[in-house]
Design a protein around this motif. Sequence first.
Motif, PDB file in Angstrom:
ATOM      1  N   TRP A   1      12.187  -1.767  -0.681  1.00  0.00           N
ATOM      2  CA  TRP A   1      10.881  -1.159  -0.977  1.00  0.00           C
ATOM      3  C   TRP A   1      11.019  -0.019  -2.008  1.00  0.00           C
ATOM      4  O   TRP A   1      10.039   0.645  -2.337  1.00  0.00           O
TER       5      TRP A   1
ATOM      6  N   PRO B   1       6.637  -3.301  -0.893  1.00  0.00           N
ATOM      7  CA  PRO B   1       6.035  -2.115  -0.289  1.00  0.00           C
ATOM      8  C   PRO B   1       4.506  -2.054  -0.346  1.00  0.00           C
ATOM      9  O   PRO B   1       3.932  -1.081   0.141  1.00  0.00           O
TER      10      PRO B   1
ATOM     11  N   SER C   1      12.187  10.878   4.550  1.00  0.00           N
ATOM     12  CA  SER C   1      10.995  10.683   3.704  1.00  0.00           C
ATOM     13  C   SER C   1      10.764   9.189   3.454  1.00  0.00           C
ATOM     14  O   SER C   1       9.621   8.714   3.461  1.00  0.00           O
ATOM     15  N   GLY C   2      11.870   8.443   3.251  1.00  0.00           N
ATOM     16  CA  GLY C   2      11.728   6.993   3.060  1.00  0.00           C
ATOM     17  C   GLY C   2      11.245   6.314   4.329  1.00  0.00           C
ATOM     18  O   GLY C   2      10.382   5.429   4.304  1.00  0.00           O
TER      19      GLY C   2
ATOM     20  N   GLU D   1       9.451   7.649   6.649  1.00  0.00           N
ATOM     21  CA  GLU D   1       8.047   7.992   6.871  1.00  0.00           C
ATOM     22  C   GLU D   1       7.138   7.136   5.988  1.00  0.00           C
ATOM     23  O   GLU D   1       6.142   6.580   6.457  1.00  0.00           O
ATOM     24  N   ARG D   2       7.489   7.001   4.718  1.00  0.00           N
ATOM     25  CA  ARG D   2       6.667   6.196   3.811  1.00  0.00           C
ATOM     26  C   ARG D   2       6.615   4.741   4.286  1.00  0.00           C
ATOM     27  O   ARG D   2       5.567   4.111   4.282  1.00  0.00           O
TER      28      ARG D   2
ATOM     29  N   THR E   1       3.151   3.147   5.690  1.00  0.00           N
ATOM     30  CA  THR E   1       2.596   2.033   4.904  1.00  0.00           C
ATOM     31  C   THR E   1       2.419   0.810   5.795  1.00  0.00           C
ATOM     32  O   THR E   1       1.377   0.125   5.750  1.00  0.00           O
TER      33      THR E   1
ATOM     34  N   LEU F   1      12.665   2.772  -1.520  1.00  0.00           N
ATOM     35  CA  LEU F   1      12.558   4.053  -0.815  1.00  0.00           C
ATOM     36  C   LEU F   1      13.944   4.602  -0.517  1.00  0.00           C
ATOM     37  O   LEU F   1      14.895   3.828  -0.303  1.00  0.00           O
TER      38      LEU F   1
END
Length: 272
Positions: free
Chosen positions: A31, A254, A38-39, A41-42, A46, A33
Amino acid sequence: MRFGARLHRAIAERGPLCVGIDPHPGLLDAWGLPRDVSGLERFALTAAEALGDTVAVVKPQSAFFEAYGSKGVAVLERAIAELRAAGALVLLDVKRGDIGSTMAAYAAAYLTDGSPLAADAVTVSPYLGFGSLAPAVEAATASGRGVFALALTSNPEGASVQRATAADGRSVAQAVVDEAAALNAGVEPLGDVGLVVGATLAELGVDLSDLRGPVLAPGFGAQGATVADLRRLFGADLSGVLPTTSRDVLKHGPGAATLRSAVARVRDSLDV
Ligand SMILES: O=c1ccn([C@@H]2O[C@H](COP(=O)(O)O)[C@@H](O)[C@H]2O)c(=O)[nH]1
């Protein structure tokens, strides 16, 4: 409202599908990330955005969040909250099992109103004895939640324990099925005690006819099981059977839109 009734309604409204949120490091890479909180969480948010308002049940895999420590667990808490707010039932895959007094603490964490990690249902392991799950079953039924006990898991190693013959001549898995059936007796339209039965099994080998509860069927998709396997194992009437797939959908990220399209394709393939 009881969990079984909520699940029955969610399946009627959204179709019989569970999609997992399994933030594998390789999927974070795919994706684009970073392999950090932080990756994570994204990725999780998503997926929650794409799945929360369309899929009946979403199954975050706790292990992938725990791998990042307390910050990862905080992301899990947020994903659970967002999924539930969007209308999905959240089945947290934690496979907890311990002596009864410790199970009570797990029940407080996952199956009790007000806990930050409370989901709609959790996976539990009956391999410390089905009776050791009583605190989880009691907390779940008291609060409109559910549990899914491992009966026949999708991994090939499971058979050595689950297909073993118990003292009374039944298989260990059949004993788990019968314990769950006893707890679901008389509950309509669906009991609150579900089972995990892998869609990858070569043969079912247990009698589910008295279960009256939901069957979560992992292994569908990335582990190789197909719709034909679901029908072969569970029969033409798949009501109460909830196939679950994670990587096969998540690999389409993503973008939230491409994830939704993947979900639609899987749901159409189920043809129920
Ligand atoms: O018997 C079992 C019980 C649980 N799982 C979990 O389901 C997903 C499967 O992910 P895929 O990417 O669809 O293979 C994963 O979280 C497992 O821990 C299972 O596979 N089998």
